[in-house]
Scaffold this active site. Structure first.
Site, PDB file in Angstrom:
ATOM      1  N   ASP A  44       0.906  -1.246  -0.035  1.00  0.00           N
ATOM      2  CA  ASP A  44      -0.043  -0.126  -0.077  1.00  0.00           C
ATOM      3  C   ASP A  44       0.929   1.342   0.044  1.00  0.00           C
ATOM      4  O   ASP A  44       2.012   1.153   0.458  1.00  0.00           O
ATOM      5  CB  ASP A  44      -0.976  -0.149   1.343  1.00  0.00           C
ATOM      6  CG  ASP A  44      -2.318   0.754   0.895  1.00  0.00           C
ATOM      7  OD1 ASP A  44      -3.268  -0.043   0.655  1.00  0.00           O
ATOM      8  OD2 ASP A  44      -2.200   1.923   1.132  1.00  0.00           O
ATOM      9  N   VAL A  66       1.487   2.137  -6.604  1.00  0.00           N
ATOM     10  CA  VAL A  66       1.389   1.280  -7.907  1.00  0.00           C
ATOM     11  C   VAL A  66       1.357   1.632  -9.174  1.00  0.00           C
ATOM     12  O   VAL A  66       1.319   1.039 -10.021  1.00  0.00           O
ATOM     13  CB  VAL A  66       0.017   0.525  -7.694  1.00  0.00           C
ATOM     14  CG1 VAL A  66      -0.097  -0.614  -6.606  1.00  0.00           C
ATOM     15  CG2 VAL A  66      -1.159   1.366  -7.570  1.00  0.00           C
ATOM     16  N   TYR A 160     -13.146   6.599 -14.097  1.00  0.00           N
ATOM     17  CA  TYR A 160     -13.057   5.445 -13.278  1.00  0.00           C
ATOM     18  C   TYR A 160     -13.890   4.202 -14.008  1.00  0.00           C
ATOM     19  O   TYR A 160     -13.404   3.386 -14.054  1.00  0.00           O
ATOM     20  CB  TYR A 160     -14.006   5.805 -11.944  1.00  0.00           C
ATOM     21  CG  TYR A 160     -14.141   4.625 -10.985  1.00  0.00           C
ATOM     22  CD1 TYR A 160     -13.198   4.456 -10.114  1.00  0.00           C
ATOM     23  CD2 TYR A 160     -15.201   3.522 -11.147  1.00  0.00           C
ATOM     24  CE1 TYR A 160     -13.421   3.329  -9.221  1.00  0.00           C
ATOM     25  CE2 TYR A 160     -15.411   2.664 -10.154  1.00  0.00           C
ATOM     26  CZ  TYR A 160     -14.461   2.365  -9.118  1.00  0.00           C
ATOM     27  OH  TYR A 160     -14.459   1.387  -8.307  1.00  0.00           O
ATOM     28  N   LYS A 164     -12.030   0.966 -15.447  1.00  0.00           N
ATOM     29  CA  LYS A 164     -12.520  -0.398 -14.790  1.00  0.00           C
ATOM     30  C   LYS A 164     -12.791  -1.429 -16.255  1.00  0.00           C
ATOM     31  O   LYS A 164     -12.665  -2.671 -15.993  1.00  0.00           O
ATOM     32  CB  LYS A 164     -13.719  -0.472 -13.804  1.00  0.00           C
ATOM     33  CG  LYS A 164     -13.439   0.413 -12.560  1.00  0.00           C
ATOM     34  CD  LYS A 164     -12.077  -0.521 -11.676  1.00  0.00           C
ATOM     35  CE  LYS A 164     -11.742  -0.052 -10.280  1.00  0.00           C
ATOM     36  NZ  LYS A 164     -10.702  -0.593  -9.703  1.00  0.00           N
ATOM     37  N   THR A 195     -17.087   0.974   2.021  1.00  0.00           N
ATOM     38  CA  THR A 195     -15.675   1.103   2.504  1.00  0.00           C
ATOM     39  C   THR A 195     -15.590   2.651   2.427  1.00  0.00           C
ATOM     40  O   THR A 195     -16.312   3.388   2.209  1.00  0.00           O
ATOM     41  CB  THR A 195     -14.781   0.612   1.273  1.00  0.00           C
ATOM     42  OG1 THR A 195     -15.067   1.302   0.019  1.00  0.00           O
ATOM     43  CG2 THR A 195     -15.045  -0.956   1.226  1.00  0.00           C
TER      44      THR A 195
HETATM   45  P1  NAD Z   1     -10.352   1.870  -0.240  1.00  0.00           P
HETATM   46  O1  NAD Z   1     -10.164   3.328  -0.421  1.00  0.00           O
HETATM   47  O2  NAD Z   1     -10.586   1.492   1.135  1.00  0.00           O
HETATM   48  O3  NAD Z   1      -8.927   1.299  -0.226  1.00  0.00           O
HETATM   49  C1  NAD Z   1      -7.875   1.421  -1.101  1.00  0.00           C
HETATM   50  C2  NAD Z   1      -6.726   1.207  -0.733  1.00  0.00           C
HETATM   51  O4  NAD Z   1      -5.693   1.614  -1.944  1.00  0.00           O
HETATM   52  C3  NAD Z   1      -6.040   2.187   0.215  1.00  0.00           C
HETATM   53  O5  NAD Z   1      -5.322   1.572   1.202  1.00  0.00           O
HETATM   54  C4  NAD Z   1      -4.936   3.285  -0.455  1.00  0.00           C
HETATM   55  O6  NAD Z   1      -3.999   3.706   0.672  1.00  0.00           O
HETATM   56  C5  NAD Z   1      -4.520   2.521  -1.375  1.00  0.00           C
HETATM   57  N1  NAD Z   1      -4.121   3.147  -2.635  1.00  0.00           N
HETATM   58  C6  NAD Z   1      -4.647   4.157  -3.119  1.00  0.00           C
HETATM   59  N2  NAD Z   1      -3.573   4.855  -4.243  1.00  0.00           N
HETATM   60  C7  NAD Z   1      -2.667   3.798  -4.250  1.00  0.00           C
HETATM   61  C8  NAD Z   1      -1.404   3.764  -4.894  1.00  0.00           C
HETATM   62  N3  NAD Z   1      -1.096   4.898  -5.897  1.00  0.00           N
HETATM   63  N4  NAD Z   1      -0.429   2.789  -4.618  1.00  0.00           N
HETATM   64  C9  NAD Z   1      -0.747   1.861  -3.575  1.00  0.00           C
HETATM   65  N5  NAD Z   1      -1.737   1.653  -2.832  1.00  0.00           N
HETATM   66  C10 NAD Z   1      -2.617   2.653  -3.247  1.00  0.00           C
HETATM   67  O7  NAD Z   1     -11.016   1.251  -1.389  1.00  0.00           O
HETATM   68  P2  NAD Z   1     -11.954   0.005  -1.487  1.00  0.00           P
HETATM   69  O8  NAD Z   1     -13.372   0.319  -1.473  1.00  0.00           O
HETATM   70  O9  NAD Z   1     -11.507  -1.124  -0.797  1.00  0.00           O
HETATM   71  O10 NAD Z   1     -11.599  -0.070  -3.085  1.00  0.00           O
HETATM   72  C11 NAD Z   1     -10.474  -1.307  -3.425  1.00  0.00           C
HETATM   73  C12 NAD Z   1     -10.768  -1.550  -5.043  1.00  0.00           C
HETATM   74  O11 NAD Z   1     -11.999  -1.943  -5.196  1.00  0.00           O
HETATM   75  C13 NAD Z   1     -10.532  -0.474  -5.604  1.00  0.00           C
HETATM   76  O12 NAD Z   1     -10.004  -0.870  -7.010  1.00  0.00           O
HETATM   77  C14 NAD Z   1     -12.060   0.138  -6.179  1.00  0.00           C
HETATM   78  O13 NAD Z   1     -12.217   0.891  -7.487  1.00  0.00           O
HETATM   79  C15 NAD Z   1     -12.429  -1.165  -6.313  1.00  0.00           C
HETATM   80  N6  NAD Z   1     -14.290  -1.210  -5.915  1.00  0.00           N
HETATM   81  C16 NAD Z   1     -14.645  -0.537  -4.841  1.00  0.00           C
HETATM   82  C17 NAD Z   1     -16.098  -0.467  -4.816  1.00  0.00           C
HETATM   83  C18 NAD Z   1     -16.592   0.083  -3.518  1.00  0.00           C
HETATM   84  O14 NAD Z   1     -17.975   0.435  -3.625  1.00  0.00           O
HETATM   85  N7  NAD Z   1     -15.884   0.535  -2.519  1.00  0.00           N
HETATM   86  C19 NAD Z   1     -17.135  -1.020  -5.907  1.00  0.00           C
HETATM   87  C20 NAD Z   1     -16.392  -1.586  -7.119  1.00  0.00           C
HETATM   88  C21 NAD Z   1     -14.956  -1.793  -6.922  1.00  0.00           C
END
Ligand code: NAD
Length: 261
Positions: A44, A66, A160, A164, A195
């Site tokens: 992270d 990343v 976004y 995806k 989240t």
């Molecule tokens: P979150 O914000 O809770 O966690 C994301 C994590 O990624 C954080 O710990 C952050 O520090 C880390 N991060 C961000 N940029 C970074 C980088 N450049 N390098 C390394 N780490 C980095 O988000 P989440 O809701 O758990 O989402 C996780 C994944 O699921 C994402 O790809 C998101 O698009 C996808 N997603 C989420 C949802 C939702 O409703 N939450 C729905 C569909 C898809």
């Protein structure tokens, strides 16, 4: 290390690299995979929460941005060096910033930032995880896409959704390319999950949140643990006949024309 309930030994002796593991879906998955016996690399950009998460799961924290190719390359090299293999890559880090909205209002900087963090990062992660898995003749890659990769949202986040869609298409193609060499690649497509990412997006606009809920047959947002359970399945041999799939875990959104009242 905090007490972890052992769920199973499905992932015993496997090394899992999880990006975005300090929060939300990534954190819940780190816990779940560890509970199924995996050795977890918590990757992270946030060092404080990352270290904390690694401690919780008895894993190793590797700081990584990343979007940086060298850092991603180093991440997988570290996993191999520390634990001896790279068996599971959950390429999950992603962002959903408020400046990414309708195409009419989204500038090129916001567009590019989201593409870099959500899509280019998955390209780097797959590129640098694959050589280890191909050498082993076995591996499971799970890339986090979204339900918006398969359906359009009227309340747009244009970069976004496009990112995806890219993650889904890339996962499908990699799944096909490497199927006969033992590496499976699947795209997890979550519906809305409770989240920080989602909370941040809707904190200022509860009406918008309620509008989304209308489209979910199950009538609620998912919990991160429900995504973690899906990832554990895709990571394990229980999903051995699955690759190149669009794995929708969306509370029924994509199947619904109307929802029950
Ligand atoms: P979150 O914000 O809770 O966690 C994301 C994590 O990624 C954080 O710990 C952050 O520090 C880390 N991060 C961000 N940029 C970074 C980088 N450049 N390098 C390394 N780490 C980095 O988000 P989440 O809701 O758990 O989402 C996780 C994944 O699921 C994402 O790809 C998101 O698009 C996808 N997603 C989420 C949802 C939702 O409703 N939450 C729905 C569909 C898809």
């Amino acid at each position: 290390m905090a007490e972890l309930e052992v769920v199973s030994n499905r992932l015993k002796n496997r090394t899992a690299v999880i990006t975005g593991a300090a929060s939300g879906i990534g954190l819940a998955t780190a816990r779940r995979l560890a509970a199924e016996g995996a050795r977890v690399i918590v990757a992270d950009i946030d060092p404080a929460s990352g270290k904390d998460a690694a401690e919780q799961v008895g894993g190793t924290f590797v700081p990584v941005n990343v979007t940086d190719e060298d850092e991603v390359k180093n991440l997988f090299a570290q996993a191999k060096e520390i634990y001896g293999s790279v068996d599971i890559a959950f390429n999950n880090a992603g962002i959903s910033p408020p400046e990414d909205a309708s195409i009419l209002d989204t500038g090129i900087e916001a567009w590019r930032k989201v593409q870099e963090v959500n899509l280019t990062s998955v390209y780097y992660c797959c590129k640098y995880a694959l050589p280890y898995m191909l050498e082993q003749g076995k591996g499971s890659i799970i890339n986090t896409a979204s339900f918006v990769a398969v359906m359009g949202a009227a309340t747009s986040q244009i970069s976004y959704s496009a990112s995806k869609g890219g993650v889904l298409a890339m996962s499908r193609e990699l799944g096909v390319e490497f199927a006969r060499r033992g590496v499976r690649v699947n795209a997890l497509c979550p519906g809305p999950v409770n989240t920080p990412l989602l909370k941040e997006l809707f904190a200022s606009d509860p009406e918008r949140a309620a509008r989304r809920l209308v489209h979910v047959p199950l009538g609620r947002f998912a919990e991160p643990e429900e995504m973690a359970a899906a990832v554990a399945f895709l990571a394990s041999d229980d999903s051995s006949f699955m690759t190149a799939s669009t794995f929708l875990v969306d509370g029924g959104i994509s199947g619904a024309y109307v929802t029950p009242q």
